[in-house]
Design a protein around this motif. Structure first.
Motif, short mmCIF file in Angstrom:
data_model
loop_
_atom_site.label_atom_id
_atom_site.label_comp_id
_atom_site.label_asym_id
_atom_site.label_seq_id
_atom_site.Cartn_x
_atom_site.Cartn_y
_atom_site.Cartn_z
N GLU A 1 -35.30 -69.37 1.86
CA GLU A 1 -33.85 -69.44 1.75
C GLU A 1 -33.28 -68.15 1.16
O GLU A 1 -32.20 -67.71 1.56
CB GLU A 1 -33.45 -70.64 0.88
N HIS B 1 -30.61 -65.82 3.07
CA HIS B 1 -29.33 -65.55 2.40
C HIS B 1 -29.09 -64.04 2.31
O HIS B 1 -27.97 -63.56 2.56
CB HIS B 1 -29.32 -66.17 1.01
N LYS C 1 -28.12 -62.77 5.74
CA LYS C 1 -26.76 -63.20 6.10
C LYS C 1 -25.71 -62.41 5.35
O LYS C 1 -24.66 -62.05 5.90
CB LYS C 1 -26.61 -64.70 5.80
N CYS C 2 -25.97 -62.09 4.09
CA CYS C 2 -25.02 -61.33 3.27
C CYS C 2 -25.18 -59.82 3.43
O CYS C 2 -24.46 -59.06 2.79
CB CYS C 2 -25.20 -61.70 1.79
#
Length: 303
Positions: free
Chosen positions: A181, A185, A188-189
């Motif tokens: 995760e 994350h 994605k960021c």
């Protein structure tokens, strides 16, 4: 506050003055001509939605502009055309035949704290097909590129991946759920510092890019057959547009369940994105997949 400050627009908003307004009108007409000729119909939803609709959207609630009207109802500025289209389909399902092909031209509004130079008003030109097949999806993408070629954007290219592909690729390494995760994350960021730190800790022996390491490893995974079919048809349709496979492609929202694409210019600036989504069934009970692409006209207009 002096008069100049009182008359200034809030951060992240803009006026379209004269030449830019005329340019937007020309582009809008060109976009409409292309998609009307392909059998699409224009969809122009209300600028205001009930805030409760955000319960069915995967746009984070903290990015939605909400306000209370004089009757006490909580309303919101349109944050996403796809959610508004889903609401419309649910309300008018008995009058809709599929496949449904629509296009739209207008603004969506997203809240970014302090703005930091990021626009809060985003002009989008987009097209969506609901209940279509792969050939319909490819035809939509061809229409998008037909439009873009007339805008003067240089070095057009397209990156493609598959929803859940990255997660399957990382899961093949049997990473702890928490680490998985964190990597997703960071990607994605676009937090590349954090991603490098995580990669160094999890793969200390690697000597190449994280994704090269994963793709060349013994646990590397293949595309699903339907994705292979989509990718082959796309490459055969976009003759002079480079089509790249990008395992790191992660889009803003999590409602995609098939091919995902992002369109770039020669400087690797993102000017459009989209893909196949399945949240209509899960959230609205509409047993159809959708496929859509939205272009960022702020970039094309130089806003």
């Amino acid at each position: 506050m002096n008069l100049k400050n009182e008359l200034s627009l809030p951060a992240g908003f803009f006026d379209l003055e004269f030449e830019k307004a005329a340019a937007k009108r020309r582009l809008e007409n060109h976009f409409a001509d292309i998609f009307v000729n392909k059998g699409y119909r224009e969809f122009s939803p209300s600028l205001i939605e009930n805030y409760e609709l955000s319960d069915f959207s995967l746009v984070p609630k903290n990015k939605i502009f909400k306000f209370i009207d004089k009757s006490g109802d909580i309303l919101a500025l349109r944050w996403d055309y796809t959610t508004s289209l889903a609401r419309f389909l649910k309300m008018n399902s008995e009058k809709i035949s599929f496949p449904l092909k629509v296009f739209y031209c207008g603004s969506v509004f997203r809240f970014f704290e302090g703005s930091m130079g990021r626009p809060r008003e985003i002009i989008q030109f987009g097209a969506e097909i609901i209940g279509g097949d792969v050939d319909g999806e490819i035809e939509l993408i061809k229409g998008i590129f037909e439009f873009l070629k007339g805008t003067g954007v240089k070095g057009l290219r397209i990156s493609v991946s598959e929803a859940e592909y990255l997660k399957r690729l990382l899961s093949a390494e049997h990473l702890p759920a928490e680490s998985l995760e964190k990597i997703l994350h960071a990607i994605k960021c676009k937090d590349f510092i954090m991603l490098n730190e995580l990669a160094s800790a999890l793969f200390p022996e690697q000597r190449e890019d994280l994704f090269d390491t994963l793709l060349s490893g013994k646990n590397s995974v293949d595309f699903r057959p339907e994705m292979e079919n989509f990718l082959e048809k796309l490459k055969n349709s976009l003759f002079n547009i480079p089509v790249d496979f990008d395992p790191s492609l992660v889009l803003d929202f999590d409602y995609y369940n098939g091919p995902m694409i992002e369109i770039y210019d020669q400087n690797k600036t993102s000017i459009g994105k989209g893909g196949r989504y399945g949240f209509l069934s899960k959230m609205f009970g509409i047993d159809k997949n959708g496929f859509g692409i939205a272009l960022n006209l702020n970039y094309i207009l130089g806003l």
